[in-house]
Scaffold this motif. Structure first.
Motif, short mmCIF file in Angstrom:
data_model
loop_
_atom_site.label_atom_id
_atom_site.label_comp_id
_atom_site.label_asym_id
_atom_site.label_seq_id
_atom_site.Cartn_x
_atom_site.Cartn_y
_atom_site.Cartn_z
N PRO A 77 0.95 -1.08 -0.01
CA PRO A 77 0.11 0.00 0.04
C PRO A 77 0.94 1.35 -0.07
O PRO A 77 2.08 1.25 0.36
N GLU A 78 0.09 2.37 -0.35
CA GLU A 78 1.04 3.43 -0.64
C GLU A 78 1.61 3.94 0.85
O GLU A 78 2.65 4.43 0.79
N SER A 79 1.08 3.72 1.97
CA SER A 79 1.71 3.94 3.20
C SER A 79 3.21 3.52 3.54
O SER A 79 3.58 4.03 4.34
N GLU A 80 3.27 2.49 2.83
CA GLU A 80 4.58 1.76 2.96
C GLU A 80 5.85 2.18 1.98
O GLU A 80 6.82 1.96 2.07
N PHE A 81 4.99 3.05 1.10
CA PHE A 81 6.25 3.68 0.05
C PHE A 81 7.24 4.58 0.78
O PHE A 81 6.62 5.43 1.59
N LEU B 229 -8.56 8.01 -11.70
CA LEU B 229 -8.77 9.34 -11.22
C LEU B 229 -9.64 10.20 -12.51
O LEU B 229 -9.56 9.87 -13.31
N PRO B 230 -10.62 11.01 -11.77
CA PRO B 230 -11.32 11.67 -12.48
C PRO B 230 -10.62 12.48 -13.15
O PRO B 230 -9.67 13.19 -12.97
N LEU C 55 -3.62 11.01 -3.75
CA LEU C 55 -4.05 10.47 -5.18
C LEU C 55 -3.93 9.08 -5.31
O LEU C 55 -4.53 8.22 -5.92
N LEU C 56 -2.62 8.58 -4.45
CA LEU C 56 -2.66 6.99 -4.34
C LEU C 56 -3.45 6.34 -3.77
O LEU C 56 -4.21 5.09 -4.35
N ARG C 57 -4.16 6.88 -2.70
CA ARG C 57 -5.09 6.37 -1.72
C ARG C 57 -6.26 6.20 -2.71
O ARG C 57 -7.27 5.10 -2.86
N ARG C 58 -6.67 7.21 -3.61
CA ARG C 58 -7.89 7.21 -4.17
C ARG C 58 -7.74 6.36 -5.49
O ARG C 58 -8.75 5.64 -5.83
N PHE C 59 -6.59 6.16 -6.18
CA PHE C 59 -6.37 5.30 -7.14
C PHE C 59 -6.51 3.83 -6.82
O PHE C 59 -7.00 3.10 -7.61
N ARG C 60 -5.86 3.60 -5.51
CA ARG C 60 -5.97 2.29 -5.19
C ARG C 60 -7.33 1.74 -4.87
O ARG C 60 -7.77 0.50 -5.31
N LYS C 61 -8.23 2.68 -4.62
CA LYS C 61 -9.64 2.33 -4.08
C LYS C 61 -10.46 2.40 -5.50
O LYS C 61 -11.27 1.25 -5.67
#
Length: 228
Positions: free
Chosen positions: A51-55, A92-93, A82-88
């Motif tokens: 997950p992005e939190s580990e980058f 992206l809009p 952005l990464l959180r939204r993209f992961r879910k």
């Protein structure tokens, strides 16, 4: 015009590695779908591993936010959001081709990228600690005043174009249909950061999509100013 980080900011955050780009000739009708797909695929591959939190890029910005006295899971840097939204959502809009491109590059490099319409910036843009007198226009049209000491992007007229450093950009200088002249800023704080590849990628993609000749600069504490 020029862009720079204030000496006090370099002193407080010596790990900062910023890059800046100036381009004139942006139009709203361009297609960046291939670029968005390419950089999105890079981000998707990284997110499949962790997950992005580990980058390391995101962890470093979380440490920076904590150092600023902000709760990093309440106020996230732009690339983490952005990464959180993209992961879910897996996408992206679409907002504007330039923003779509910069968001995609931000995903791939896990690095905050801000884009400013220079028609709405007065004189210069400096990343510095706020005096408390700056005005900030939200996207909903409300005016806020950053607290004294908050890190902002401020112009010569005392208008803040971003709050909490890489957390939230102002609606005043946001890219719109009429945008032609832009400043793009990318900032990394993780160990071993190098803004060169990101800036080279941005410059190449812009030149491939628009009739522009981007100028870039890699800034340091000893050479902090980008004049354009």
């Amino acid at each position: 015009m020029h862009f720079q980080h204030a000496p006090a900011l370099w002193a407080a955050f010596p790990e900062l590695v910023p890059g800046a780009l100036h381009a004139t000739g942006i139009t709203p009708g361009a297609s960046v779908a291939p670029q968005v797909a390419k950089y999105g695929a890079i981000a998707e591959a990284r997110l499949a591993e962790s997950p992005e939190s580990e980058f390391p890029e995101i962890q470093a910005w979380r440490r920076t936010f904590s150092k600023m006295g902000l709760k990093p899971t309440q106020y996230r840097c732009a690339s983490e959001s952005l990464l959180r939204r993209f992961r879910k959502e897996k996408s992206l809009p679409s907002i504007h081709p330039l923003i779509d491109l910069c968001n995609a590059v931000s995903l791939a490099y896990a690095t905050p990228i801000a884009v400013f319409d220079l028609a709405h910036v007065d004189g210069h843009l400096e990343v510095r600690h706020a005096s408390g007198d700056e005005s900030y226009l939200t996207f909903s049209g409300e005016t806020e005043h950053p607290a004294e000491g908050e890190v902002v992007f401020a112009d010569a007229a005392g208008r803040a174009h971003a709050r909490r450093w890489t957390n939230r950009q102002s609606g005043l200088s946001a890219v719109r249909e009429t945008t032609a002249d832009v400043l793009i800023v990318a900032e990394a704080v993780h160990p071993g950061a190098d803004a060169g590849p990101l800036m080279d990628a941005l410059a190449a993609e812009l030149a491939a999509v628009w009739p522009v000749a981007p100028r870039t600069a890699l800034l340091t504490a000893s050479d902090p100013r980008f004049t354009f």
